[in-house]
Write an enzyme that holds these catalytic residues in place. Structure first.
Site, PDB file in Angstrom:
ATOM      1  N   SER A   1      36.486  46.721  34.117  1.00 48.68           N
ATOM      2  CA  SER A   1      35.820  45.455  33.779  1.00 48.68           C
ATOM      3  C   SER A   1      35.262  45.560  32.372  1.00 48.68           C
ATOM      4  O   SER A   1      34.811  46.638  31.945  1.00 48.68           O
ATOM      5  CB  SER A   1      34.677  45.165  34.745  1.00 48.68           C
ATOM      6  OG  SER A   1      33.873  44.109  34.234  1.00 48.68           O
TER       7      SER A   1
ATOM      8  N   TYR B   1      27.238  47.636  39.150  1.00 43.71           N
ATOM      9  CA  TYR B   1      28.654  47.266  38.987  1.00 43.71           C
ATOM     10  C   TYR B   1      29.186  47.834  37.665  1.00 43.71           C
ATOM     11  O   TYR B   1      30.265  48.444  37.626  1.00 43.71           O
ATOM     12  CB  TYR B   1      28.787  45.741  39.022  1.00 43.71           C
ATOM     13  CG  TYR B   1      30.182  45.228  38.765  1.00 43.71           C
ATOM     14  CD1 TYR B   1      31.180  45.350  39.732  1.00 43.71           C
ATOM     15  CD2 TYR B   1      30.516  44.608  37.558  1.00 43.71           C
ATOM     16  CE1 TYR B   1      32.461  44.867  39.502  1.00 43.71           C
ATOM     17  CE2 TYR B   1      31.790  44.123  37.317  1.00 43.71           C
ATOM     18  CZ  TYR B   1      32.762  44.255  38.296  1.00 43.71           C
ATOM     19  OH  TYR B   1      34.036  43.784  38.067  1.00 43.71           O
TER      20      TYR B   1
HETATM   21  P1  NDP Z   1      38.335  39.154  44.511  1.00 40.30           P
HETATM   22  O1  NDP Z   1      37.037  39.349  45.216  1.00 40.30           O
HETATM   23  O2  NDP Z   1      38.803  37.766  44.225  1.00 40.30           O
HETATM   24  O3  NDP Z   1      39.483  39.938  45.293  1.00 40.30           O
HETATM   25  C1  NDP Z   1      39.228  41.275  45.649  1.00 40.30           C
HETATM   26  C2  NDP Z   1      40.419  41.858  46.363  1.00 40.30           C
HETATM   27  O4  NDP Z   1      40.074  43.194  46.721  1.00 40.30           O
HETATM   28  C3  NDP Z   1      40.759  41.113  47.629  1.00 40.30           C
HETATM   29  O5  NDP Z   1      42.159  41.144  47.838  1.00 40.30           O
HETATM   30  C4  NDP Z   1      40.043  41.936  48.689  1.00 40.30           C
HETATM   31  O6  NDP Z   1      40.696  41.871  49.944  1.00 40.30           O
HETATM   32  C5  NDP Z   1      40.177  43.337  48.129  1.00 40.30           C
HETATM   33  N1  NDP Z   1      39.145  44.233  48.635  1.00 40.30           N
HETATM   34  C6  NDP Z   1      37.798  44.096  48.554  1.00 40.30           C
HETATM   35  N2  NDP Z   1      37.198  45.107  49.186  1.00 40.30           N
HETATM   36  C7  NDP Z   1      38.178  45.898  49.670  1.00 40.30           C
HETATM   37  C8  NDP Z   1      38.184  47.104  50.402  1.00 40.30           C
HETATM   38  N3  NDP Z   1      37.061  47.685  50.814  1.00 40.30           N
HETATM   39  N4  NDP Z   1      39.384  47.643  50.727  1.00 40.30           N
HETATM   40  C9  NDP Z   1      40.539  47.051  50.360  1.00 40.30           C
HETATM   41  N5  NDP Z   1      40.596  45.910  49.664  1.00 40.30           N
HETATM   42  C10 NDP Z   1      39.419  45.343  49.323  1.00 40.30           C
HETATM   43  O7  NDP Z   1      38.198  39.970  43.134  1.00 40.30           O
HETATM   44  P2  NDP Z   1      38.925  39.743  41.734  1.00 40.30           P
HETATM   45  O8  NDP Z   1      40.335  39.418  41.953  1.00 40.30           O
HETATM   46  O9  NDP Z   1      38.084  38.859  40.911  1.00 40.30           O
HETATM   47  O10 NDP Z   1      38.799  41.211  41.104  1.00 40.30           O
HETATM   48  C11 NDP Z   1      39.899  42.117  41.078  1.00 40.30           C
HETATM   49  C12 NDP Z   1      39.549  43.269  40.153  1.00 40.30           C
HETATM   50  O11 NDP Z   1      39.256  42.763  38.843  1.00 40.30           O
HETATM   51  C13 NDP Z   1      38.331  44.077  40.582  1.00 40.30           C
HETATM   52  O12 NDP Z   1      38.523  45.431  40.247  1.00 40.30           O
HETATM   53  C14 NDP Z   1      37.224  43.477  39.735  1.00 40.30           C
HETATM   54  O13 NDP Z   1      36.154  44.369  39.559  1.00 40.30           O
HETATM   55  C15 NDP Z   1      37.990  43.235  38.435  1.00 40.30           C
HETATM   56  N6  NDP Z   1      37.366  42.261  37.558  1.00 40.30           N
HETATM   57  C16 NDP Z   1      37.308  40.938  37.890  1.00 40.30           C
HETATM   58  C17 NDP Z   1      36.725  40.046  37.018  1.00 40.30           C
HETATM   59  C18 NDP Z   1      36.646  38.582  37.307  1.00 40.30           C
HETATM   60  O14 NDP Z   1      35.995  37.869  36.499  1.00 40.30           O
HETATM   61  N7  NDP Z   1      37.247  38.063  38.375  1.00 40.30           N
HETATM   62  C19 NDP Z   1      36.142  40.475  35.732  1.00 40.30           C
HETATM   63  C20 NDP Z   1      36.260  41.895  35.487  1.00 40.30           C
HETATM   64  C21 NDP Z   1      36.855  42.739  36.383  1.00 40.30           C
HETATM   65  P3  NDP Z   1      39.904  41.546  51.317  1.00 40.30           P
HETATM   66  O15 NDP Z   1      39.347  40.169  51.184  1.00 40.30           O
HETATM   67  O16 NDP Z   1      40.950  41.685  52.352  1.00 40.30           O
HETATM   68  O17 NDP Z   1      38.832  42.597  51.414  1.00 40.30           O
END
Ligand code: NDP
Length: 248
Positions: free
Chosen positions: A143, A157
């Site tokens: 991030s 975070y």
């Molecule tokens: P979302 O919350 O939209 O999606 C997260 C995904 O991770 C979902 O598919 C969820 O599946 C899965 N997930 C969460 N917890 C677990 C777990 N314990 N085990 C397995 N899968 C898990 O997040 P984003 O798409 O926004 O973020 C994706 C990545 O990008 C992350 O690493 C985030 O830190 C990073 N990021 C995002 C930003 C943003 O602005 N969106 C900015 C900077 C970084 P399920 O629902 O099945 O748990």
């Protein structure tokens, strides 16, 4: 007729059921890769993604595995290898966020962020490494908050994403001689369930970017696909920002 750049490549994407991870699954498969992805709770989203991607003629496998659980994570990698016939690309994407002032930060949330954001990356990579060969790719999704934190409540975070950056550098050094690259893609604000464009913090985050707007999941996925592909072989050990100018 040109061949899709990821034809014959096999990938695992953690947290692929929604958001950026789901878009990465779509993009890698559209470029010819066979992909396994994990999820923890969003079974319906995972099923829909599998149906969509399969309808496009690509190979995709959904695996329920909590990134915080070392045994489930190891099983997910083993299953991905068995279903895809090997592994060439690891995308450590699964992560969660929790915001609170440090004096009130719940201990269970601290443990959860560390276990998923750092532990999930470690366990997945540790399990996958024996399957990776020359030309393989490890792509971590960090991030921009590892480098810039424009408001309070984000320290834990940001700490976990700082760990993603450090792990990337150490691993790139270790795996370089094997021809495996390791990079850290650092998104800025991207419109997902975790950080909706219409959310409470959206307007203030937009002001921090040079472009004054959120990015889309496709902005990150297209870059991940480039890093996964054959033309990125001399890029390793770096933080690569997809952030609309969040740090300028
Ligand atoms: P979302 O919350 O939209 O999606 C997260 C995904 O991770 C979902 O598919 C969820 O599946 C899965 N997930 C969460 N917890 C677990 C777990 N314990 N085990 C397995 N899968 C898990 O997040 P984003 O798409 O926004 O973020 C994706 C990545 O990008 C992350 O690493 C985030 O830190 C990073 N990021 C995002 C930003 C943003 O602005 N969106 C900015 C900077 C970084 P399920 O629902 O099945 O748990």
């Amino acid at each position: 007729m040109s061949t899709a750049p990821l034809t014959g490549r096999r990938a695992i994407v953690t947290g692929g059921s929604r958001g950026i991870g789901a878009e990465i699954v779509r993009r890698l498969t559209s470029e010819g890769a066979a992909v396994a992805f994990t999820y923890s709770a969003s079974g319906a989203d995972a099923e829909k993604l599998v149906a969509d991607v399969t309808a496009n003629g690509a190979k995709v496998v959904a695996i329920q595995a909590d990134a915080a659980d070392p045994a489930q994570t190891a099983n997910a990698v083993d299953r991905a290898v068995a279903e895809l016939g090997g592994l060439d690309i690891v995308v450590n994407n699964a992560a969660v966020a929790h915001m609170a002032p440090i004096g009130e930060f719940p201990g269970e949330q601290f443990d959860r962020l560390v276990a998923i954001n750092i532990g999930g990356m470690f366990w997945t990579t540790r399990s996958a490494i024996k399957h990776l060969g020359e030309g393989a790719r490890v792509i971590n999704i960090g991030s921009i908050n590892a480098d810039r934190v424009p408001g309070p409540g984000v320290s834990v975070y940001a700490m976990t994403k700082g760990a993603v950056s450090s792990f990337t550098r150490g691993l790139a050094r270790e795996l370089g001689p094997q021809g495996i690259t390791v990079n850290n893609v650092q998104p800025g604000p991207i419109d997902t369930d975790a950080n909706p464009d219409a959310g409470d913090f959206a307007e203030s985050l937009k002001l921090v970017t040079a472009q004054g707007r959120y990015g889309h999941t496709t902005d990150v996925a297209s870059f991940v696909a480039f890093l996964a592909g054959p033309e990125s072989g001399y890029i390793t050990g770096v933080n690569l920002n997809v952030d609309g100018g969040f740090t300028v």
